[in-house]
Design a protein around this motif. Structure first.
Motif, PDB file in Angstrom:
ATOM      1  N   ALA A   1      -2.750   4.010   4.653  1.00 42.56           N
ATOM      2  CA  ALA A   1      -2.236   2.962   5.102  1.00 42.56           C
ATOM      3  C   ALA A   1      -1.317   3.817   6.047  1.00 42.56           C
ATOM      4  O   ALA A   1      -0.626   3.192   7.109  1.00 42.56           O
ATOM      5  CB  ALA A   1      -1.212   2.505   3.835  1.00 42.56           C
TER       6      ALA A   1
ATOM      7  N   LEU B   1       0.802  -1.291  -0.090  1.00 40.99           N
ATOM      8  CA  LEU B   1       0.067  -0.066   0.111  1.00 40.99           C
ATOM      9  C   LEU B   1       0.815   1.203   0.119  1.00 40.99           C
ATOM     10  O   LEU B   1       0.461   2.441  -0.074  1.00 40.99           O
ATOM     11  CB  LEU B   1      -0.871   0.028   1.334  1.00 40.99           C
TER      12      LEU B   1
ATOM     13  N   SER C   1     -11.378  -5.187   5.607  1.00 44.95           N
ATOM     14  CA  SER C   1     -10.874  -6.268   6.386  1.00 44.95           C
ATOM     15  C   SER C   1     -10.581  -6.019   7.786  1.00 44.95           C
ATOM     16  O   SER C   1     -10.625  -6.607   8.682  1.00 44.95           O
ATOM     17  CB  SER C   1      -9.772  -7.170   5.874  1.00 44.95           C
ATOM     18  N   MET C   2      -9.656  -4.876   7.863  1.00 45.86           N
ATOM     19  CA  MET C   2      -9.188  -4.362   9.200  1.00 45.86           C
ATOM     20  C   MET C   2     -10.367  -3.988   9.839  1.00 45.86           C
ATOM     21  O   MET C   2     -10.450  -4.220  11.232  1.00 45.86           O
ATOM     22  CB  MET C   2      -8.115  -3.210   8.934  1.00 45.86           C
TER      23      MET C   2
ATOM     24  N   THR D   1      -4.702   5.526  -1.312  1.00 45.98           N
ATOM     25  CA  THR D   1      -4.027   4.424  -0.493  1.00 45.98           C
ATOM     26  C   THR D   1      -3.025   4.637   0.332  1.00 45.98           C
ATOM     27  O   THR D   1      -2.831   4.124   1.380  1.00 45.98           O
ATOM     28  CB  THR D   1      -3.372   3.573  -1.804  1.00 45.98           C
TER      29      THR D   1
ATOM     30  N   LEU E   1      -7.085  -3.800  -3.746  1.00 42.38           N
ATOM     31  CA  LEU E   1      -6.422  -4.322  -2.630  1.00 42.38           C
ATOM     32  C   LEU E   1      -6.680  -3.089  -1.617  1.00 42.38           C
ATOM     33  O   LEU E   1      -6.779  -3.355  -0.282  1.00 42.38           O
ATOM     34  CB  LEU E   1      -4.889  -4.116  -2.910  1.00 42.38           C
TER      35      LEU E   1
ATOM     36  N   SER F   1      -8.135  -3.976   2.045  1.00 39.50           N
ATOM     37  CA  SER F   1      -7.455  -3.771   3.204  1.00 39.50           C
ATOM     38  C   SER F   1      -8.315  -2.994   4.213  1.00 39.50           C
ATOM     39  O   SER F   1      -8.412  -3.164   5.503  1.00 39.50           O
ATOM     40  CB  SER F   1      -6.207  -2.982   2.925  1.00 39.50           C
TER      41      SER F   1
END
Length: 255
Positions: free
Chosen positions: A165, A36, A96-97, A161, A89, A93
């Motif tokens: 991140a 990321l 899911s977190m 992104t 992606l 990310s």
């Protein structure tokens, strides 16, 4: 003596090289800071190469049709395909977190995965249409860009992104759910007829009200994400340009 055209063509090729590397970074999980971060860095490097090749071609007097075609082919990879893959992606990310934090089973995200993939594909296809239309209208459209330029769209995804991140907190689930929708909107902006300024001084009139609102938007983004300040600034630059084009077109039609 060897033609000077090879100099800007090398920069054009670097655009493609960095675009491919961005995809590899995401597939491999990155090599330094993670996918990321490493992936978006490659896209920003592709942007630098993309900006340099045209300037060199004009400076050296070597601009030609071959260079223009090469540029478009490279752009569809670096700012179309690579950001499309990255958006999936990025979305997964974030979701899911947030899902792990909320105790939601990963299996419940199956259909959302399909939606995020569809959004990435739609974005890449719109980018291809945007480039094809640009090439056809290059001799007709002057002083502005019709639709969001694909490098700007790709860099919005890349800097978003990087920003997410580097935030010190886990974004809410709503951010992940909204991401594919935003990616689709970016794709539609690229194929829209919205006029985006090219800032060369002879093109689209910049409406003062639109500019002020856009600057306030940029400051708001930077303030809200100040905990990741450098990445917030990068995201604000590209996202504000997308907002400016929309507002400027609306206010110019009203005025």
């Amino acid at each position: 003596m060897m033609s000077k055209a090879w100099i800007p063509n090398i920069c054009t090729s670097l655009n493609l090289v960095f675009g491919i590397l961005a995809i590899f970074m995401m597939i491999m999980g990155g090599v330094k800071f993670g996918p990321l971060i490493d992936g978006p860095i490659c896209i920003l490097l592709a942007l630098a190469a993309d900006g340099l090749d045209g300037r060199l071609a004009r400076y050296l007097g070597t601009a030609n049709e071959l260079g223009k075609e090469m540029d478009s082919l490279c752009d569809v990879v670096s700012f179309g395909t690579a950001p499309g893959v990255m958006s999936v992606l990025f979305t997964l990310s974030v979701v899911s977190m947030a899902a792990m934090k909320a105790g939601i089973p990963p299996a419940n995200l199956q259909y959302f995965l399909y939606f995020s993939i569809a959004a990435g594909v739609i974005y890449a296809v719109c980018g291809m249409w945007r480039l094809a239309r640009f090439n056809i209208n290059a001799a007709v459209v002057h002083g502005y860009f019709m639709g969001l330029p694909i490098p700007a769209g790709g860099c919005i995804i890349a800097t978003a992104t990087m920003l997410i991140a580097n935030l010190p907190f886990i974004p809410p689930m709503a951010v992940g759910y909204a991401a594919p929708v935003v990616v689709i909107i970016l794709g539609l902006l690229m194929v829209s007829r919205i006029h985006y300024p090219d800032f060369k001084g002879t093109g689209e009139r910049i409406n003062v009200i639109a500019l002020i609102i856009s600057l306030l938007f940029a400051l708001g983004v930077i303030y809200l994400c100040r905990s990741a300040f450098p990445f917030a600034v990068l995201f604000a630059i590209f996202s504000t340009y997308a907002v400016l084009g929309i507002l400027n077109t609306i206010f110019n039609k009203i005025a």
